[in-house]
Structure formats: structure tokens, C-alpha cells
Design an enzyme around this catalytic site. Structure first.
Site, PDB file in Angstrom:
ATOM      1  N   TYR A 185     -79.361  -9.037 -46.581  1.00 22.98           N
ATOM      2  CA  TYR A 185     -78.813  -9.236 -45.237  1.00 22.98           C
ATOM      3  C   TYR A 185     -79.412  -8.198 -44.298  1.00 22.98           C
ATOM      4  O   TYR A 185     -79.376  -7.002 -44.584  1.00 22.98           O
ATOM      5  CB  TYR A 185     -77.291  -9.075 -45.279  1.00 22.98           C
ATOM      6  N   ASP A 280     -85.274  -1.974 -45.188  1.00 25.21           N
ATOM      7  CA  ASP A 280     -84.011  -1.950 -44.472  1.00 25.21           C
ATOM      8  C   ASP A 280     -83.102  -0.976 -45.209  1.00 25.21           C
ATOM      9  O   ASP A 280     -82.488  -1.308 -46.221  1.00 25.21           O
ATOM     10  CB  ASP A 280     -83.404  -3.347 -44.438  1.00 25.21           C
ATOM     11  N   LYS A 308     -75.376   3.234 -40.190  1.00 23.91           N
ATOM     12  CA  LYS A 308     -74.240   3.744 -40.952  1.00 23.91           C
ATOM     13  C   LYS A 308     -74.158   5.272 -40.990  1.00 23.91           C
ATOM     14  O   LYS A 308     -73.617   5.887 -40.093  1.00 23.91           O
ATOM     15  CB  LYS A 308     -74.255   3.145 -42.366  1.00 23.91           C
TER      16      LYS A 308
END
Length: 468
Positions: A185, A280, A308
Site C-alpha cells: 500500500y 516506500d 510516521k
């Protein structure tokens, strides 16, 4: 008089008053139990009332789909506060948290040093819409830590970072096709919603409505860890591949590490075809090691996305890489990307303070130790109780699947017994342990998790495994 509603396969019972039938906002009680053998119950009256009201205000009552508990049944719990390794819901129930706000809380929730720094920064203002020195400070820290990054651009989310890095890869190479991996994702931008993970996998959604065919036409997919599938895509699309993008350790369809040499294979084949390799690392960045997965595995991509942890719990994202590529980004170059709140002083402050803490000696050794103990304990307890289960971890990132395994890709992950996971999930919640409400999401530990937390969690798992 109350009517009881059971959700199949979850062991969840809702006691609903007749007034609640007439008014969708007045649910009286909610008790969670596995079966008659356990007296453990969890009262979630206020959470149910809040979510019922929220569904009239927001789609599904949440602002991100995986929070909706669709794959485990029932409704979400509504959180009131967090501190250290714990979170407390609005009904007063306390949980040991292994979601960590989906990864950012690597030093624990509401860390005193981070809060103190934020308090000082807020006195100067919350957003400038102009450069501030804090951006320089965090940029230097990121560049010094992450092997691939020589220049960095801060944005406001991981999705935004992946959108920007894809546009940059295409601008730099002059090519349009990309390879992504099934179950990985990269945010909800149109080109990435093809065989995606995270909430898309959790909800079992097809490729999202509203995404035009043209947006995904140049997105090619392969199973994670499949060498031959990648080779064939390059052979069938010679000279057309702009980039390969992947989570170096998959976290959005559960915890799935790369096979030996898979990352080095991708590095080699992208170089041979004048394509870019993009990691990623929104999830793995600063979590597997201070320099992320690329430091841990010793493979340097051309471009990297982050998020994050670098925001310390505040909204943030970033993409960076080789200087010659990054200098294409406006205003230095022609590839346009902008953001009102990018580099805002609060996110920069929280990121700086968080990175200072995790750079201290012993951080990753501690995370590896407690996470290893946790995963081994859960898997051993599951096997002892006769359940098919496998799992693993790297540093403070982990996962387990209700299948014998091994799990090398999303197809393997989908063999998991999701109904059993749902029972396990609610059992653990009743025991005061908060896991990601999906079989297809990784879990996270933090420096705030104690050995006592780990022991309590394993003991809870042993009990729940016996009961399901």
C-alpha cells in the site's frame, strides 16, 4: 426490554434497548465475551454511542477505513487518551497498545520530552506558511540517517509523499510505467489503488470506484518476493519502466519480509534497465534501524518515502533521494509539488525530538529483544493450543498470521483464517490488549513497552487461544 444481536464468528454481543431501535444514537450497553467459559467482559457503551452518532456525521463513522473494525466485526472503540505503551477508551478501559498510531509512536505515546518541546514551539505559532529553521534541522537529521537521501522534501502524509515521488520518478526518467507489488500500500492516490493492501485488503475491496482506467494503465503488478514475475514485466515492457516501488518489508498486508536477495535483485534489475528503485519507508523508516530498511538490509534505492516516525505522531511525510533527481522538484526544477502545511513547526519539532531519542545507544537492540519475545510467545501459545499460526519480526515491527505458513506474499497471507483472527482479536481486547483490527496489518512495539507488558500480553494470548 433489550434485543440481542450476535455478529457471526466474532463472539460479540450487543444488548440494544427498544429505544435504541427507534433512535440510532442511544445504544445502552455493549459487552464482549468469547463464550460462557470466561467471565471477562468489556463495557463499551460510550464508544458505541459515539460511533453511532459519528456514522451520521462521517462515512462509516471514521476518517480512515481500517479503523471501522469491518474485518473483526463490531464497532470501533473510541480512544480518550494515550500515554507510554497504554491507551484508554472513553469507557475507561485501558489497553496495552501494539498499534502505536499505526507506527509513529516508537518512543511511546505522549512522551514528556516531545510534549515539552511542542509546548515551547506552540508559543511561537502553529503554522507559518513560510520557511522555518526547524525544517533545516530535521532535514539534516534525515539526510545523515538514510543512506539514499541527499535532499529531502517534507509533505503532510505518506500518501502525499508517494504521489510526489511517483511524479518525480516519471519526470526524471521520461517514462511512465511502474511496477508495484500485490498487497503493498502506497497511499490512496489513483495510480496506487491496484491490488493494494492496508484498508483495501482489510475491507476486501476491489480496485476503487472513481479511479479512471487511464490512471492505473501504466501501473503493473507482481507478487511480492517473485523474481520471475518482475523479470517478465521488464522483458515485456523494455525501455518503458520508470520505477519499481515497494515496501521493503510489507506491513500493509501483514508483516512480510523480503526473501534473501530479493531487494538486491530489484536493485540490479532496475539499474540494468535505467529505471529507479523506490523504497516506500513510511512504515519501516527509522523503525527497523535508524537508517530504515535500507540500512538494515544494506540496499540503497534511488528514492525513498518517509512518514510516521519522522513526525513524532503529528501529520507528516517526506520523499528524498539522490541530489540529481531531487533537483528536478520545484522550485529548483520543473516537477511541481506544493503544500500549505508542509514543514510546519509542530511536526518538525516532534520529529526532531523523536529522532534524538531513537538515536540513543541500545534503542534497536531493546526493540528487537521485546518484540522477539512477544512474537515467539504468541506463536508458541497458538501452536500449543492447536492453532495454525506463523509470525515474525524485525526490530520493533511484527506480525502473525492464522495459517501454517510460510507467508511470502499477499496470496499466502490471504490463506489466513480471518474468522479465527476476529475471535482472537476480541478476546485480546477483553484482556486489555489492543492489536490492529485486521489480519492484514503489521503491529508495532515501542521503547515504552516493558517486559511486564510483554509477559501480560503473552499470558492473555495463552488464555484466549485456549478459549477459541
Amino acid at each position: 426490554m433489550a434485543a440481542a444481536t450476535a455478529i457471526s464468528g466474532v463472539g460479540l454481543t450487543l444488548g440494544i434497548s427498544t429505544s435504541a431501535v427507534r433512535s440510532r444514537t442511544s445504544l445502552v450497553t455493549m459487552a464482549v465475551s468469547l463464550d460462557e467459559k470466561t467471565n471477562k467482559s468489556l463495557t463499551l457503551t460510550k464508544s458505541q454511542e459515539a460511533i453511532t452518532a459519528a456514522k451520521e456525521l462521517m462515512p462509516g463513522g471514521v476518517n480512515s477505513p481500517v479503523r471501522a473494525f469491518k474485518s473483526v466485526g463490531g464497532q470501533p472503540i473510541v480512544i480518550d487518551s494515550v500515554k507510554g505503551s497504554r491507551m484508554t477508551d472513553i469507557d475507561g478501559n485501558e489497553y496495552i497498545d501494539y498499534v502505536g498510531s499505526w507506527g509513529p509512536a516508537i518512543i511511546g505515546h505522549a512522551d514528556d520530552q516531545v510534549l515539552a518541546a511542542l509546548s515551547e514551539t506552540m508559543k511561537k505559532g502553529t503554522s507559518f506558511g513560510a520557511p522555518c529553521l526547524l525544517e533545516n534541522s530535521l532535514a539534516k537529521m534525515v539526510i545523515s540517517a538514510v543512506p539514499s537521501i541527499e535532499m529531502v522534501r517534507f509533505v503532510n502524509s505518506g500518501t502525499e509523499a508517494c504521489m510526489g515521488v511517483l511524479r518525480l520518478a516519471r519526470a526524471y526518467t521520461g517514462k511512465e510505467k511502474i511496477i508495484k507489488f500485490e498487497g503493498c500500500y502506497h497511499g490512496h492516490a489513483d495510480p496506487f489503488l491496484v491490488k493494494a493492501g492496508s484498508g483495501v485488503a482489510t475491507l476486501g475491496l476491489p480496485d476503487s470506484p472513481g479511479v479512471p482506467k487511464a490512471a492505473t494503465y501504466e501501473t503493473l503488478t507482481a507478487p511480492f518476493n517473485d523474481f520471475s514475475a518482475v523479470e517478465k514485466l521488464f522483458e515485456d515492457n523494455k525501455g518503458e519502466m520508470a520505477a519499481v516501488i515497494l515496501e521493503p518489508v510489507v506491513g500493509n498486508s501483514g508483516f512480510i519480509p523480503p526473501k534473501s536477495d530479493f531487494l538486491s535483485f530489484l536493485r540490479k534489475i532496475t539499474k540494468e534497465n535505467n529505471s529507479l528503485l523506490i523504497f516506500d519507508e513510511v512504515m519501516t523508516g527509522f523503525r527497523l534501524a535508524y537508517g530504515g530498511a535500507q540500512e538494515y538490509f544494506g540496499i540503497t534505492p534511488d528514492l525513498t518515502t518517509l512518514g510516521k516516525i519522522i513526525g513524532g505522531g503529528l501529520p507528516v511525510g517526506a520523499y528524498g533521494g539522490r541530489r540529481d533527481i531531487m533537483e528536478m522538484v520545484a522550485p529548483a526544477g520543473p516537477m511541481y509539488q506544493a503544500g500549505t502545511l508542509s514543514g510546519n513547526p509542530l511536526a518538525m519539532t516532534a520529529g526532531i525530538e523523536t529522532l534524538k531519542r531513537i538515536k540513543e545507544a541500545g534503542t534497536y537492540e531493546y526493540l528487537d529483544k521485546i518484540t522477539g519475545e512477544l512474537v515467539r510467545g504468541i506463536v508458541e501459545a497458538g501452536k500449543k493450543a492447536g492453532h495454525g499460526i506463523c509470525g515474525g519480526h524485525i526490530s520493533g515491527m511484527f506480525g502473525f498470521f492464522f495459517t501454517e505458513g510460510p507467508v511470502y506474499n499477499f496470496a499466502d497471507a490471504k490463506k489466513s483464517d480471518t474468522a479465527k483472527f476476529a475471535k482472537f482479536y476480541w478476546g485480546m481486547l477483553a484482556e486489555g490488549v489492543y492489536l490492529a483490527p485486521s489480519q492484514f496489518e503489521a503491529g508495532f512495539t515501542s521503547l515504552a513497552h516493558s517486559h511486564d507488558d510483554i509477559e501480560k500480553t503473552i499470558a492473555a494470548a495463552e488464555k484466549v487461544f485456549r478459549e477459541i
